[in-house]
Write a protein that holds these residues in place. Structure first.
Motif, PDB file in Angstrom:
ATOM      1  N   LEU A  47     -22.411  29.494 -22.238  1.00  0.00           N
ATOM      2  CA  LEU A  47     -23.410  28.948 -23.092  1.00  0.00           C
ATOM      3  C   LEU A  47     -24.557  28.639 -21.830  1.00  0.00           C
ATOM      4  CD1 LEU A  47     -21.125  26.248 -24.724  1.00  0.00           C
ATOM      5  CD2 LEU A  47     -22.308  28.422 -25.808  1.00  0.00           C
ATOM      6  N   ASN A  48     -24.251  28.619 -20.625  1.00  0.00           N
ATOM      7  CA  ASN A  48     -25.310  28.422 -19.698  1.00  0.00           C
ATOM      8  C   ASN A  48     -26.619  29.386 -19.658  1.00  0.00           C
ATOM      9  OD1 ASN A  48     -23.740  26.512 -18.153  1.00  0.00           O
ATOM     10  ND2 ASN A  48     -22.624  27.852 -17.289  1.00  0.00           N
ATOM     11  N   GLY A  49     -27.633  28.781 -20.020  1.00  0.00           N
ATOM     12  CA  GLY A  49     -28.924  29.369 -20.123  1.00  0.00           C
ATOM     13  C   GLY A  49     -29.307  29.854 -21.475  1.00  0.00           C
ATOM     14  N   GLN A  50     -28.353  29.699 -22.355  1.00  0.00           N
ATOM     15  CA  GLN A  50     -28.744  30.051 -23.824  1.00  0.00           C
ATOM     16  C   GLN A  50     -29.846  29.133 -24.510  1.00  0.00           C
ATOM     17  OE1 GLN A  50     -27.196  32.676 -25.334  1.00  0.00           O
ATOM     18  NE2 GLN A  50     -26.440  33.366 -23.684  1.00  0.00           N
ATOM     19  N   PRO A  51     -30.609  29.475 -25.251  1.00  0.00           N
ATOM     20  CA  PRO A  51     -31.657  28.687 -25.983  1.00  0.00           C
ATOM     21  C   PRO A  51     -30.857  27.609 -26.628  1.00  0.00           C
ATOM     22  CG  PRO A  51     -32.361  30.854 -26.552  1.00  0.00           C
ATOM     23  CD  PRO A  51     -30.658  30.911 -25.781  1.00  0.00           C
ATOM     24  N   ALA A  52     -31.232  26.252 -26.480  1.00  0.00           N
ATOM     25  CA  ALA A  52     -30.860  25.003 -26.977  1.00  0.00           C
ATOM     26  C   ALA A  52     -30.716  25.250 -28.499  1.00  0.00           C
ATOM     27  CB  ALA A  52     -31.519  23.752 -26.580  1.00  0.00           C
ATOM     28  N   ASP A  53     -31.936  25.796 -29.326  1.00  0.00           N
ATOM     29  CA  ASP A  53     -31.831  25.737 -30.655  1.00  0.00           C
ATOM     30  C   ASP A  53     -30.983  26.753 -30.932  1.00  0.00           C
ATOM     31  OD1 ASP A  53     -33.905  24.034 -30.864  1.00  0.00           O
ATOM     32  OD2 ASP A  53     -35.460  25.566 -30.784  1.00  0.00           O
ATOM     33  N   GLN A  54     -30.512  27.890 -30.324  1.00  0.00           N
ATOM     34  CA  GLN A  54     -29.557  28.841 -30.689  1.00  0.00           C
ATOM     35  C   GLN A  54     -28.241  28.206 -30.785  1.00  0.00           C
ATOM     36  OE1 GLN A  54     -29.624  32.545 -28.843  1.00  0.00           O
ATOM     37  NE2 GLN A  54     -27.313  32.834 -28.830  1.00  0.00           N
ATOM     38  N   ILE A  55     -27.925  27.517 -29.795  1.00  0.00           N
ATOM     39  CA  ILE A  55     -26.558  26.447 -29.761  1.00  0.00           C
ATOM     40  C   ILE A  55     -26.465  25.647 -30.829  1.00  0.00           C
ATOM     41  CG2 ILE A  55     -25.161  25.234 -28.374  1.00  0.00           C
ATOM     42  CD1 ILE A  55     -26.474  26.407 -25.900  1.00  0.00           C
ATOM     43  N   VAL A  56     -27.458  24.824 -31.214  1.00  0.00           N
ATOM     44  CA  VAL A  56     -27.475  24.219 -32.073  1.00  0.00           C
ATOM     45  C   VAL A  56     -27.400  24.833 -33.556  1.00  0.00           C
ATOM     46  CG1 VAL A  56     -28.853  22.395 -33.579  1.00  0.00           C
ATOM     47  CG2 VAL A  56     -29.048  22.113 -31.102  1.00  0.00           C
ATOM     48  N   GLU A  57     -27.894  25.739 -33.605  1.00  0.00           N
ATOM     49  CA  GLU A  57     -27.951  26.634 -34.818  1.00  0.00           C
ATOM     50  C   GLU A  57     -26.354  27.234 -35.247  1.00  0.00           C
ATOM     51  OE1 GLU A  57     -29.428  31.019 -35.950  1.00  0.00           O
ATOM     52  OE2 GLU A  57     -30.853  29.449 -35.777  1.00  0.00           O
ATOM     53  N   GLN A  58     -25.825  27.802 -33.997  1.00  0.00           N
ATOM     54  CA  GLN A  58     -24.295  28.075 -34.240  1.00  0.00           C
ATOM     55  C   GLN A  58     -23.581  26.952 -34.447  1.00  0.00           C
ATOM     56  OE1 GLN A  58     -23.636  31.481 -34.512  1.00  0.00           O
ATOM     57  NE2 GLN A  58     -25.899  31.416 -34.302  1.00  0.00           N
ATOM     58  N   MET A  59     -23.787  25.987 -33.937  1.00  0.00           N
ATOM     59  CA  MET A  59     -22.859  24.719 -34.051  1.00  0.00           C
ATOM     60  C   MET A  59     -22.773  24.168 -35.462  1.00  0.00           C
ATOM     61  SD  MET A  59     -20.821  23.726 -31.508  1.00  0.00           S
ATOM     62  CE  MET A  59     -20.512  22.018 -31.497  1.00  0.00           C
ATOM     63  N   ALA A  60     -24.092  24.296 -36.180  1.00  0.00           N
ATOM     64  CA  ALA A  60     -24.303  23.834 -37.491  1.00  0.00           C
ATOM     65  C   ALA A  60     -23.501  24.828 -38.338  1.00  0.00           C
ATOM     66  CB  ALA A  60     -25.686  23.746 -37.609  1.00  0.00           C
ATOM     67  N   ALA A  61     -23.597  26.030 -37.852  1.00  0.00           N
ATOM     68  CA  ALA A  61     -22.842  27.170 -38.910  1.00  0.00           C
ATOM     69  C   ALA A  61     -21.418  27.150 -38.723  1.00  0.00           C
ATOM     70  CB  ALA A  61     -23.336  28.553 -38.294  1.00  0.00           C
ATOM     71  N   PHE A  62     -20.778  26.602 -37.526  1.00  0.00           N
ATOM     72  CA  PHE A  62     -19.552  26.472 -37.638  1.00  0.00           C
ATOM     73  C   PHE A  62     -19.152  25.091 -38.268  1.00  0.00           C
ATOM     74  CE2 PHE A  62     -19.548  28.641 -33.203  1.00  0.00           C
ATOM     75  CZ  PHE A  62     -18.671  29.662 -33.791  1.00  0.00           C
ATOM     76  N   ARG A  63     -19.899  24.119 -38.154  1.00  0.00           N
ATOM     77  CA  ARG A  63     -19.577  22.964 -39.011  1.00  0.00           C
ATOM     78  C   ARG A  63     -19.584  22.995 -40.403  1.00  0.00           C
ATOM     79  NH1 ARG A  63     -23.960  18.617 -37.753  1.00  0.00           N
ATOM     80  NH2 ARG A  63     -23.004  19.030 -35.329  1.00  0.00           N
ATOM     81  N   SER A  64     -20.655  23.775 -40.919  1.00  0.00           N
ATOM     82  CA  SER A  64     -20.679  24.120 -42.791  1.00  0.00           C
ATOM     83  C   SER A  64     -19.805  25.230 -42.935  1.00  0.00           C
ATOM     84  CB  SER A  64     -22.014  24.524 -42.714  1.00  0.00           C
ATOM     85  OG  SER A  64     -22.179  25.871 -42.290  1.00  0.00           O
ATOM     86  N   GLY A  65     -19.191  25.886 -42.010  1.00  0.00           N
ATOM     87  CA  GLY A  65     -18.132  26.932 -42.477  1.00  0.00           C
ATOM     88  C   GLY A  65     -18.855  28.216 -42.712  1.00  0.00           C
ATOM     89  N   GLU A  66     -20.037  28.277 -42.461  1.00  0.00           N
ATOM     90  CA  GLU A  66     -20.949  29.337 -42.667  1.00  0.00           C
ATOM     91  C   GLU A  66     -20.208  30.495 -41.741  1.00  0.00           C
ATOM     92  OE1 GLU A  66     -25.346  31.087 -41.731  1.00  0.00           O
ATOM     93  OE2 GLU A  66     -25.227  28.917 -42.331  1.00  0.00           O
ATOM     94  N   ARG A  67     -20.295  30.273 -40.327  1.00  0.00           N
ATOM     95  CA  ARG A  67     -19.489  30.644 -39.401  1.00  0.00           C
ATOM     96  C   ARG A  67     -17.949  30.319 -39.168  1.00  0.00           C
ATOM     97  NH1 ARG A  67     -21.488  32.157 -33.286  1.00  0.00           N
ATOM     98  NH2 ARG A  67     -20.012  33.602 -32.872  1.00  0.00           N
ATOM     99  N   ARG A  68     -17.257  31.160 -39.225  1.00  0.00           N
ATOM    100  CA  ARG A  68     -15.684  31.144 -39.214  1.00  0.00           C
ATOM    101  C   ARG A  68     -15.183  31.066 -37.976  1.00  0.00           C
ATOM    102  NH1 ARG A  68     -13.394  30.421 -44.598  1.00  0.00           N
ATOM    103  NH2 ARG A  68     -15.192  30.852 -45.884  1.00  0.00           N
ATOM    104  N   SER A  69     -14.349  30.195 -37.649  1.00  0.00           N
ATOM    105  CA  SER A  69     -13.536  30.245 -36.252  1.00  0.00           C
ATOM    106  C   SER A  69     -12.243  29.200 -36.458  1.00  0.00           C
ATOM    107  CB  SER A  69     -14.523  29.947 -34.963  1.00  0.00           C
ATOM    108  OG  SER A  69     -13.786  29.593 -34.032  1.00  0.00           O
ATOM    109  N   THR A  70     -11.145  29.759 -35.717  1.00  0.00           N
ATOM    110  CA  THR A  70     -10.155  28.803 -35.738  1.00  0.00           C
ATOM    111  C   THR A  70     -10.479  27.594 -35.082  1.00  0.00           C
ATOM    112  OG1 THR A  70      -8.773  30.730 -35.871  1.00  0.00           O
ATOM    113  CG2 THR A  70      -7.694  28.650 -35.237  1.00  0.00           C
TER     114      THR A  70
END
Length: 101
Positions: A47-70
């Motif tokens: 995660l180091n050096g990744q754009p903050a907006d990208q991390i926030v977007e991915q976390m939102a996708a995980f939270r909503s179920g749009e992006r799946r992960s165990t």
């Protein structure tokens, strides 16, 4: 007056920047259990050096179920938007990257 337009924004940026040795935000240290400190081969990216907006977007996708992960779907649901933003900004700024010699 013109100098004021230049100095005040620069001063605000300087004062709002977190100290380099600031403690990581709540939850950020647990990320390094799976996410490596440096980029490398493997299924879990650093995660180091990744754009903050990208991390926030991915976390939102995980939270909503749009992006799946165990694991990440459950983890993402445990953070507020503000906590997620703080963690994202921490990693965007270098987070837990190893110190450069």
């Amino acid at each position: 007056m013109r100098l004021c337009h230049l100095v005040l924004p620069a001063l605000w940026v300087f004062l709002s920047a977190a100290p380099v040795d600031a403690a990581p935000p709540r939850g950020a240290t647990s990320c390094s259990g799976c996410h490596p400190r440096t980029a490398g081969k493997g299924p879990v990216p650093s995660l180091n050096g990744q754009p903050a907006d990208q991390i926030v977007e991915q976390m939102a996708a995980f939270r909503s179920g749009e992006r799946r992960s165990t694991v990440m779907t459950r983890i993402a649901k445990g953070f507020t938007d503000e906590e997620t933003r703080a963690i994202a900004e921490y990693f965007a700024a270098g987070g837990n990257a190893p110190a450069q010699p």
